[in-house]
Design a protein around this motif. Structure first.
Motif, PDB file in Angstrom:
ATOM      1  N   GLU A   1      37.595  70.091  35.470  1.00 58.95           N
ATOM      2  CA  GLU A   1      38.627  69.554  36.367  1.00 58.95           C
ATOM      3  C   GLU A   1      39.310  68.300  35.831  1.00 58.95           C
ATOM      4  O   GLU A   1      39.636  67.385  36.587  1.00 58.95           O
ATOM      5  CB  GLU A   1      38.042  69.287  37.754  1.00 58.95           C
ATOM      6  CG  GLU A   1      37.509  70.534  38.446  1.00 58.95           C
ATOM      7  CD  GLU A   1      37.066  70.261  39.867  1.00 58.95           C
ATOM      8  OE1 GLU A   1      37.887  69.789  40.664  1.00 58.95           O
ATOM      9  OE2 GLU A   1      35.874  70.512  40.158  1.00 58.95           O
TER      10      GLU A   1
ATOM     11  N   ILE B   1      44.819  73.979  38.219  1.00 61.60           N
ATOM     12  CA  ILE B   1      44.026  75.162  37.866  1.00 61.60           C
ATOM     13  C   ILE B   1      44.693  76.434  38.388  1.00 61.60           C
ATOM     14  O   ILE B   1      44.634  77.492  37.750  1.00 61.60           O
ATOM     15  CB  ILE B   1      42.584  75.034  38.412  1.00 61.60           C
ATOM     16  CG1 ILE B   1      41.925  73.755  37.891  1.00 61.60           C
ATOM     17  CG2 ILE B   1      41.747  76.250  38.035  1.00 61.60           C
ATOM     18  CD1 ILE B   1      40.526  73.524  38.428  1.00 61.60           C
ATOM     19  N   THR B   2      45.338  76.339  39.531  1.00 65.30           N
ATOM     20  CA  THR B   2      46.050  77.482  40.103  1.00 65.30           C
ATOM     21  C   THR B   2      47.533  77.445  39.807  1.00 65.30           C
ATOM     22  O   THR B   2      48.145  78.469  39.499  1.00 65.30           O
ATOM     23  CB  THR B   2      45.833  77.523  41.632  1.00 65.30           C
ATOM     24  OG1 THR B   2      44.477  77.869  41.900  1.00 65.30           O
ATOM     25  CG2 THR B   2      46.738  78.559  42.282  1.00 65.30           C
TER      26      THR B   2
ATOM     27  N   ASP C   1      39.641  73.701  33.708  1.00 69.53           N
ATOM     28  CA  ASP C   1      39.314  74.324  34.985  1.00 69.53           C
ATOM     29  C   ASP C   1      37.941  73.874  35.452  1.00 69.53           C
ATOM     30  O   ASP C   1      37.326  72.973  34.865  1.00 69.53           O
ATOM     31  CB  ASP C   1      39.411  75.850  34.878  1.00 69.53           C
ATOM     32  CG  ASP C   1      38.405  76.427  33.893  1.00 69.53           C
ATOM     33  OD1 ASP C   1      37.546  75.672  33.389  1.00 69.53           O
ATOM     34  OD2 ASP C   1      38.471  77.647  33.636  1.00 69.53           O
ATOM     35  N   ALA C   2      37.439  74.515  36.503  1.00 70.88           N
ATOM     36  CA  ALA C   2      36.166  74.101  37.084  1.00 70.88           C
ATOM     37  C   ALA C   2      34.985  74.374  36.167  1.00 70.88           C
ATOM     38  O   ALA C   2      33.906  73.812  36.351  1.00 70.88           O
ATOM     39  CB  ALA C   2      35.961  74.808  38.425  1.00 70.88           C
TER      40      ALA C   2
ATOM     41  N   SER D   1      40.432  81.538  40.328  1.00 69.72           N
ATOM     42  CA  SER D   1      39.370  80.572  40.038  1.00 69.72           C
ATOM     43  C   SER D   1      39.723  79.168  40.508  1.00 69.72           C
ATOM     44  O   SER D   1      38.837  78.370  40.820  1.00 69.72           O
ATOM     45  CB  SER D   1      39.080  80.559  38.529  1.00 69.72           C
ATOM     46  OG  SER D   1      40.190  80.046  37.810  1.00 69.72           O
ATOM     47  N   GLY D   2      41.024  78.851  40.551  1.00 66.16           N
ATOM     48  CA  GLY D   2      41.409  77.508  40.977  1.00 66.16           C
ATOM     49  C   GLY D   2      41.811  77.394  42.422  1.00 66.16           C
ATOM     50  O   GLY D   2      42.069  76.288  42.910  1.00 66.16           O
TER      51      GLY D   2
ATOM     52  N   MET E   1      42.670  74.661  29.777  1.00 60.33           N
ATOM     53  CA  MET E   1      43.635  75.494  30.497  1.00 60.33           C
ATOM     54  C   MET E   1      44.636  76.151  29.552  1.00 60.33           C
ATOM     55  O   MET E   1      45.025  77.295  29.756  1.00 60.33           O
ATOM     56  CB  MET E   1      44.375  74.657  31.540  1.00 60.33           C
ATOM     57  CG  MET E   1      43.538  74.272  32.756  1.00 60.33           C
ATOM     58  SD  MET E   1      43.015  75.706  33.720  1.00 60.33           S
ATOM     59  CE  MET E   1      44.595  76.395  34.179  1.00 60.33           C
TER      60      MET E   1
ATOM     61  N   TYR F   1      39.900  75.077  44.635  1.00 62.20           N
ATOM     62  CA  TYR F   1      39.881  73.662  44.247  1.00 62.20           C
ATOM     63  C   TYR F   1      41.196  72.955  44.557  1.00 62.20           C
ATOM     64  O   TYR F   1      41.355  71.777  44.226  1.00 62.20           O
ATOM     65  CB  TYR F   1      39.574  73.536  42.748  1.00 62.20           C
ATOM     66  CG  TYR F   1      38.210  74.061  42.383  1.00 62.20           C
ATOM     67  CD1 TYR F   1      37.081  73.250  42.442  1.00 62.20           C
ATOM     68  CD2 TYR F   1      38.041  75.389  41.995  1.00 62.20           C
ATOM     69  CE1 TYR F   1      35.821  73.735  42.108  1.00 62.20           C
ATOM     70  CE2 TYR F   1      36.792  75.892  41.665  1.00 62.20           C
ATOM     71  CZ  TYR F   1      35.689  75.062  41.729  1.00 62.20           C
ATOM     72  OH  TYR F   1      34.446  75.554  41.413  1.00 62.20           O
TER      73      TYR F   1
ATOM     74  N   SER G   1      42.645  69.486  42.537  1.00 65.24           N
ATOM     75  CA  SER G   1      42.779  70.114  41.215  1.00 65.24           C
ATOM     76  C   SER G   1      43.831  71.218  41.280  1.00 65.24           C
ATOM     77  O   SER G   1      43.554  72.400  41.081  1.00 65.24           O
ATOM     78  CB  SER G   1      41.424  70.677  40.751  1.00 65.24           C
ATOM     79  OG  SER G   1      40.448  69.662  40.679  1.00 65.24           O
TER      80      SER G   1
END
Length: 310
Positions: free
Chosen positions: A64, A277-278, A82-83, A265-266, A88, A269, A274
């Protein structure tokens, strides 16, 4: 060999397709962006700073991290992490390659099925046409997502998540390809119904050519224009279908990044701040689908005499 290449290039430069392309700035920009994204995806092992499949290169302590320009960012990760601590930029490059592979693979499969069934239905007509088109009607009554959800859920329940992850790419290509073939079959059938009444088909029959040769050597080349147009649009649809299935947990697993699995996955978050991530994979997905659709619209306008104004 050089002379042949130059003559073909000259014929292309003199064609209506080329003149339309160079006058359409949107089509030129779309093709440029699409080619750059495809090249970046194909060269992912060379361009990506890290390999997201190599656990030895992933450090959970780097999870993150925000993109460059934000507080707490790391220059080693220009788009953040990412987490799981994966870079990324690397996951997006590899994920775009997976999404493109599924998109093109699914369209190839549905094109093979659609062209075959469309040719048979349009050329032979009668009972063959009725049976194949009723099958297509039944297929169209189920959405791609519904078919994929059912097949994916049954497969996961029967063989487990581990085996599903090993063949997820091929399974998604199969599911999306089989679910979407009626679109191409109907287009091919309509073209064949118009072509088989023309004189060159009658001449081929008089010369004693068989049905298979007439369909594939004579009729099919004259139906490629609508197939090319709808195939371009179907690539975008297949990529969206993969992203939707991955977001629902029935597509690519998070350990094998695709644009859809990265967005999923994001998603959990976003509330923690965060957002990258998406958001970043989502923007890449939107741009990829947009340029493909713009190219499809341009092809449709150029190859349809009623729409193309020169």
């Amino acid at each position: 060999m050089t002379a042949v290449t130059l003559s073909r290039w000259q014929r292309l430069r003199q064609s209506d397709l080329w003149h339309s392309f160079v006058r359409d700035k949107v089509a030129m920009l779309s093709l440029l962006v699409f080619v750059l994204m495809v090249c970046a995806a194909l060269l992912a092992p060379l361009l990506a700073p890290t390999n997201p499949y190599d656990l030895a290169q992933i450090n959970i302590m780097n999870s993150e991290l925000p993109p460059m320009g934000s507080a707490g960012s790391d220059p080693a990760f220009p788009l953040g992490t990412d987490a799981q601590g994966r870079d990324m930029l690397s996951t997006i490059l590899y994920g775009t390659r997976v999404s493109l592979l599924i998109g093109f693979g699914a369209v190839v499969l549905q094109s093979v099925l659609g062209i075959l069934f469309g040719l048979l239905a349009g050329y032979f007509g009668g009972r063959v046409d009725a049976i194949l088109m009723r099958i297509a009607d039944v297929q169209l009554s189920f959405s791609t997502l519904m078919v994929a959800i059912i097949v994916g859920a049954v497969f996961k329940a029967s063989f487990g998540n581990l085996m599903f992850g090993d063949i997820a790419v091929y399974l998604l290509i199969f599911i999306i390809g089989v679910a979407e073939w009626p679109q191409i079959a109907r287009t091919v059938r309509a073209s064949v119904l118009a072509e088989k009444k023309k004189e060159y088909v009658d001449a081929a029959r008089v010369m004693g050519f068989g049905a298979r040769r007439i369909m594939f050597r004579h009729i099919l080349p004259n139906t490629l224009s609508p197939i090319l147009v709808i195939g371009t649009v179907q690539i975008a649809n297949a990529i969206i279908s993969e992203a939707a299935l991955s977001f629902l947990g029935l597509g690519m697993p998070e350990t094998q990044p695709s644009l859809g699995s990265l967005i999923k996955s994001g998603f959990d978050y976003i509330q923690s701040g965060s957002w990258w991530i998406t958001l970043i994979p989502g923007v890449v997905l939107v741009v990829l689908v947009l340029v493909i659709n713009l190219l499809g619209d341009w092809l449709r306008d150029v190859m349809n005499p009623r729409l193309y104004k020169g």
